[in-house]
Design an enzyme around this catalytic site. Sequence first.
Site, PDB file in Angstrom:
ATOM      1  N   LYS A 127       0.853  -1.193   0.000  1.00  0.00           N
ATOM      2  CA  LYS A 127       0.000   0.000   0.000  1.00  0.00           C
ATOM      3  C   LYS A 127       0.885   1.238   0.000  1.00  0.00           C
ATOM      4  O   LYS A 127       2.041   1.197   0.447  1.00  0.00           O
ATOM      5  CB  LYS A 127      -0.904   0.022   1.233  1.00  0.00           C
ATOM      6  CG  LYS A 127      -2.185   0.840   1.048  1.00  0.00           C
ATOM      7  CD  LYS A 127      -3.198   0.120   0.177  1.00  0.00           C
ATOM      8  CE  LYS A 127      -4.484   0.937   0.018  1.00  0.00           C
ATOM      9  NZ  LYS A 127      -5.511   0.194  -0.726  1.00  0.00           N
ATOM     10  N   ASP A 167      -6.743   4.636  -5.017  1.00  0.00           N
ATOM     11  CA  ASP A 167      -7.430   4.498  -3.729  1.00  0.00           C
ATOM     12  C   ASP A 167      -8.106   5.849  -3.497  1.00  0.00           C
ATOM     13  O   ASP A 167      -8.296   6.630  -4.446  1.00  0.00           O
ATOM     14  CB  ASP A 167      -6.436   4.143  -2.609  1.00  0.00           C
ATOM     15  CG  ASP A 167      -7.123   3.663  -1.334  1.00  0.00           C
ATOM     16  OD1 ASP A 167      -7.482   2.479  -1.284  1.00  0.00           O
ATOM     17  OD2 ASP A 167      -7.310   4.464  -0.407  1.00  0.00           O
TER      18      ASP A 167
END
Length: 446
Positions: A127, A167
């Site tokens: 991430k 995201d």
Amino acid sequence: MSNEYVGKVLESVKKRYPGEAEFHQAVTEVLESLVPVIEKNKDLEEAGILERIVEPERQIIFRVPWVDDKGKVQVNRGLRVQYNSALGPYKGGIRFHPSVNTSIIKFLGFEQIFKNSLTGLMMGGGKGGADFDPKGKSDNEVMRFCQSFMTELYRHIDADTDVPAGDIGVGGREIGFMFGQYKRIKNIWHGVLTGKGLNYGGSLARTEATGYGCVYFCEEMLKDRKTSFEGKKVVISGSGNVAIYAAQKAQALGAKVLAVSDSGGFVYDPDGIKVDIVKDLKEVKRARISEYVKEVKSAKYTEGCSKIWEIPCDVALPCATQNELDGKSAEMLVKNGCIAVAEGANMPSTPEAVQVFLKAKVAFGPGKAANAGGVATSGLEMAQDSQRLMWSFEEVDKKLHQIMINIHKSAKNAAEEYGTAGNLVNGANIAGFMKVAGVMKSNGVI
């Protein structure tokens, strides 16, 4: 924590990384689920699997300087956590939001390990992000930031090493700017980012995937209850991609979506949310959801987000952000007859809320399972890029639907095998973990 080894690992995480509340929350939830697994498989303790899986393989923190439209130099912080590559290249989104910090990125990366494992595709967990807020910035400011961000990140990613996606705060515009800069620096075209535009390697159905996938997963939970979305009242938090396409798919399956929200508040439409209007407001005009009531006179706008869960509904789909649905809101949903909750966002329900749902026997789909549709379709985009192919919308959607059915089945079966039938939180954690743990053992101590 009833297992000494598991408890010891959890305490070491909290001691090594003090103050990282979101990360502690994610690790606690997973490790608590794994207690029966560890007790049944002593070889996992001997191999030190838990000690290794909670520690990222690599953390990268870097400065991102850029120049705004007034000629002033601005500086943000960029991060990438490459968490676990047992199953394949690191895979996980990039988030641009003022709240981004090490704790949030690590919690998201840790969750991503198990989410990616559940898809059945060969993807590790990672991430990234930055404490940059694209809201209120011009396209040129966003471009300059993205180019500066990628000027550092490019040296750490590759189509076979680490493949970021979008995201919160990172959509097609931002992906395009980052992909262009990567290609400019590396002088190579390959699928190093997913969520790309359709005319340069993107996948049909990727935009819809997380929302559709959440509904497909919830549909399986409802089937276990001998029912369906037909005639159900649905409340959805958020109004970005996930919420929009969850609403679209739920409506296509016969449900009535009563409410959506953004960070300012929520709109309630007793006649059913008009998805085309929400799409226009959010994707074209980049406006606040409060503008919805100007176009739909029957709708009502309420400032603040928490009261959205006071609207009586059969199904709740939290699709906004982490820890948005607390214990009090969960109790209200249960009181009003909610029978199913599927998380379209990452960890949107607090631990207290999850316990309320499980205790009340509400069908509960945790984010690492229910919102895996986005990364699953990103994996399909990677496959298309590698083959220089582009599948039809129907092909991708069919593959996505089957992946979500498989995820539900895996989580359900794992929960039953380890004595917690119906608990898909435990089931998803166990099913995702067992695959990764097996490969880690096979690869030796690395």
